[in-house]
Write a protein that holds these residues in place. Structure first.
Motif, PDB file in Angstrom:
ATOM      1  N   LYS A   1       0.921  -1.269  -0.044  1.00  0.00           N
ATOM      2  CA  LYS A   1       0.086  -0.033   0.064  1.00  0.00           C
ATOM      3  C   LYS A   1       0.927   1.241  -0.072  1.00  0.00           C
ATOM      4  O   LYS A   1       0.406   2.257  -0.769  1.00  0.00           O
ATOM      5  CB  LYS A   1      -0.935   0.108   1.426  1.00  0.00           C
ATOM      6  N   SER A   2       1.913   1.150   0.846  1.00  0.00           N
ATOM      7  CA  SER A   2       2.866   2.472   0.808  1.00  0.00           C
ATOM      8  C   SER A   2       3.628   2.601  -0.591  1.00  0.00           C
ATOM      9  O   SER A   2       3.757   3.873  -1.006  1.00  0.00           O
ATOM     10  CB  SER A   2       3.882   2.155   2.070  1.00  0.00           C
ATOM     11  N   HIS A   3       3.940   1.725  -1.081  1.00  0.00           N
ATOM     12  CA  HIS A   3       4.540   1.684  -2.530  1.00  0.00           C
ATOM     13  C   HIS A   3       3.503   2.175  -3.369  1.00  0.00           C
ATOM     14  O   HIS A   3       3.999   2.983  -4.284  1.00  0.00           O
ATOM     15  CB  HIS A   3       5.289   0.297  -2.937  1.00  0.00           C
ATOM     16  N   ASN A   4       2.186   1.694  -3.294  1.00  0.00           N
ATOM     17  CA  ASN A   4       1.355   2.417  -4.210  1.00  0.00           C
ATOM     18  C   ASN A   4       1.185   3.689  -4.073  1.00  0.00           C
ATOM     19  O   ASN A   4       0.927   4.446  -5.115  1.00  0.00           O
ATOM     20  CB  ASN A   4       0.109   1.280  -4.265  1.00  0.00           C
ATOM     21  N   ASN A   5       0.983   4.207  -2.821  1.00  0.00           N
ATOM     22  CA  ASN A   5       0.915   5.496  -2.552  1.00  0.00           C
ATOM     23  C   ASN A   5       2.019   6.471  -3.052  1.00  0.00           C
ATOM     24  O   ASN A   5       1.668   7.477  -3.723  1.00  0.00           O
ATOM     25  CB  ASN A   5       0.846   5.705  -0.727  1.00  0.00           C
ATOM     26  N   TYR A   6       3.217   6.072  -2.828  1.00  0.00           N
ATOM     27  CA  TYR A   6       4.417   6.710  -3.467  1.00  0.00           C
ATOM     28  C   TYR A   6       4.133   6.754  -5.006  1.00  0.00           C
ATOM     29  O   TYR A   6       4.334   7.925  -5.620  1.00  0.00           O
ATOM     30  CB  TYR A   6       5.676   6.043  -3.129  1.00  0.00           C
ATOM     31  N   ARG A   7       3.963   5.521  -5.680  1.00  0.00           N
ATOM     32  CA  ARG A   7       3.765   5.661  -7.015  1.00  0.00           C
ATOM     33  C   ARG A   7       2.487   6.807  -7.491  1.00  0.00           C
ATOM     34  O   ARG A   7       2.756   7.288  -8.428  1.00  0.00           O
ATOM     35  CB  ARG A   7       3.294   4.259  -7.760  1.00  0.00           C
ATOM     36  N   TYR A   8       1.470   6.531  -6.663  1.00  0.00           N
ATOM     37  CA  TYR A   8       0.390   7.487  -6.936  1.00  0.00           C
ATOM     38  C   TYR A   8       0.732   8.911  -6.928  1.00  0.00           C
ATOM     39  O   TYR A   8       0.378   9.771  -7.974  1.00  0.00           O
ATOM     40  CB  TYR A   8      -0.819   7.239  -5.915  1.00  0.00           C
ATOM     41  N   ARG A   9       1.445   9.251  -5.839  1.00  0.00           N
ATOM     42  CA  ARG A   9       2.078  10.725  -5.642  1.00  0.00           C
ATOM     43  C   ARG A   9       3.119  11.182  -6.827  1.00  0.00           C
ATOM     44  O   ARG A   9       3.074  12.398  -7.404  1.00  0.00           O
ATOM     45  CB  ARG A   9       2.806  10.677  -4.231  1.00  0.00           C
ATOM     46  N   ARG A  10       3.796  10.227  -7.087  1.00  0.00           N
ATOM     47  CA  ARG A  10       4.973  10.535  -8.081  1.00  0.00           C
ATOM     48  C   ARG A  10       4.184  10.805  -9.569  1.00  0.00           C
ATOM     49  O   ARG A  10       4.507  11.600 -10.372  1.00  0.00           O
ATOM     50  CB  ARG A  10       5.735   9.407  -8.198  1.00  0.00           C
ATOM     51  N   SER A  11       3.018  10.026  -9.647  1.00  0.00           N
ATOM     52  CA  SER A  11       2.421  10.066 -10.989  1.00  0.00           C
ATOM     53  C   SER A  11       1.802  11.549 -10.971  1.00  0.00           C
ATOM     54  O   SER A  11       1.505  12.144 -12.011  1.00  0.00           O
ATOM     55  CB  SER A  11       1.139   8.957 -11.149  1.00  0.00           C
ATOM     56  N   VAL A  12       0.974  11.806  -9.928  1.00  0.00           N
ATOM     57  CA  VAL A  12       0.463  13.102 -10.093  1.00  0.00           C
ATOM     58  C   VAL A  12       1.292  14.313 -10.057  1.00  0.00           C
ATOM     59  O   VAL A  12       1.007  15.146 -10.647  1.00  0.00           O
ATOM     60  CB  VAL A  12      -0.326  13.221  -8.522  1.00  0.00           C
ATOM     61  N   ILE A  13       2.551  14.143  -9.394  1.00  0.00           N
ATOM     62  CA  ILE A  13       3.478  15.142  -9.445  1.00  0.00           C
ATOM     63  C   ILE A  13       4.147  15.253 -11.053  1.00  0.00           C
ATOM     64  O   ILE A  13       4.236  16.399 -11.513  1.00  0.00           O
ATOM     65  CB  ILE A  13       4.729  14.794  -8.748  1.00  0.00           C
ATOM     66  N   THR A  14       4.090  14.174 -11.477  1.00  0.00           N
ATOM     67  CA  THR A  14       4.526  14.173 -13.174  1.00  0.00           C
ATOM     68  C   THR A  14       3.420  14.958 -14.008  1.00  0.00           C
ATOM     69  O   THR A  14       3.715  15.824 -14.662  1.00  0.00           O
ATOM     70  CB  THR A  14       4.706  12.915 -13.647  1.00  0.00           C
TER      71      THR A  14
END
Length: 201
Positions: free
Chosen positions: A79-92
């Motif tokens: 879940k934490s890894h998915n959160n990181y990926r989601y945040r990075r996708s949003v930042i991109t």
């Protein structure tokens, strides 16, 4: 005392599964074969120090985490890894949208200040290679570098288009500039396969 190979193997398995990755996906990120990863996870062999450092960076844990049976910090969850990926996708996405915001801003500014201007639409053309550059940087840092080939293709052809369309208002037709894209595309393709092919056992 538990064998160091078994400790490393157990930690790699836990981190990989927590991130929801397959052995093949981990192998591709490290430029190794899935056979090598399988050997690591079955304690048949151990990655060298340099590879362990890359694994620690990939899973965002301290290097010591990989070589210790007990940990001071909790293992990252899926879940934490998915959160990181989601945040990075949003930042991109926000970074690319910022490029287009700037393009719209200049389009409106030029239209208001110079009502007789006819080529302010080029702002949108310039936004394409600018967006590709932002996307390329973010993808190289946070996502799958295998897609850099496609992003570089977009960057190259949109840059050539920008130069061509920028010179047209001056009566200069440089359609031949697209010929530069042919060797550029071949170089990009060869670079992609050179990075993809070598797999270490």
């Amino acid at each position: 005392m538990e064998d160091i190979k078994s400790i490393v193997a157990k930690n790699i398995v836990e981190l990989r599964q927590a991130k929801g990755m397959t052995q093949l996906e981990l192998a591709e990120k490290l430029n190794y074969s899935d056979k090598a990863v399988s050997k690591w996870e079955h304690a048949e062999s151990t990655p060298d120090i340099a590879v362990l450092v890359r694994i620690a960076e990939l899973f965002e844990v301290p290097f010591e985490y990989l070589v210790r049976a007990e940990h001071d910090v909790a293992a990252p969850t899926k879940k934490s890894h998915n959160n990181y990926r989601y945040r990075r996708s949003v930042i991109t996405a926000l970074s690319i949208l910022l490029v287009w915001f700037v393009a719209v801003f200049f389009f409106v500014l030029i239209t208001l200040l110079f009502p007789s201007a006819k080529h302010q639409w080029l702002c949108y053309i310039y936004a394409i290679p600018a967006s590709a550059i932002v996307w390329l940087v973010m993808n190289s840092l946070w996502f799958n570098p295998r897609y850099n080939y496609l992003i570089i293709t977009l960057l190259m052809w949109s840059s050539l288009l920008s130069v061509h369309l920028s010179l047209l208002p001056f009566g200069i037709n440089v359609g031949l500039i697209y010929l530069l894209g042919i060797p550029g595309q071949i170089i990009n393709l060869l670079w992609f396969f050179m990075k993809k092919r070598p797999k270490q056992d």
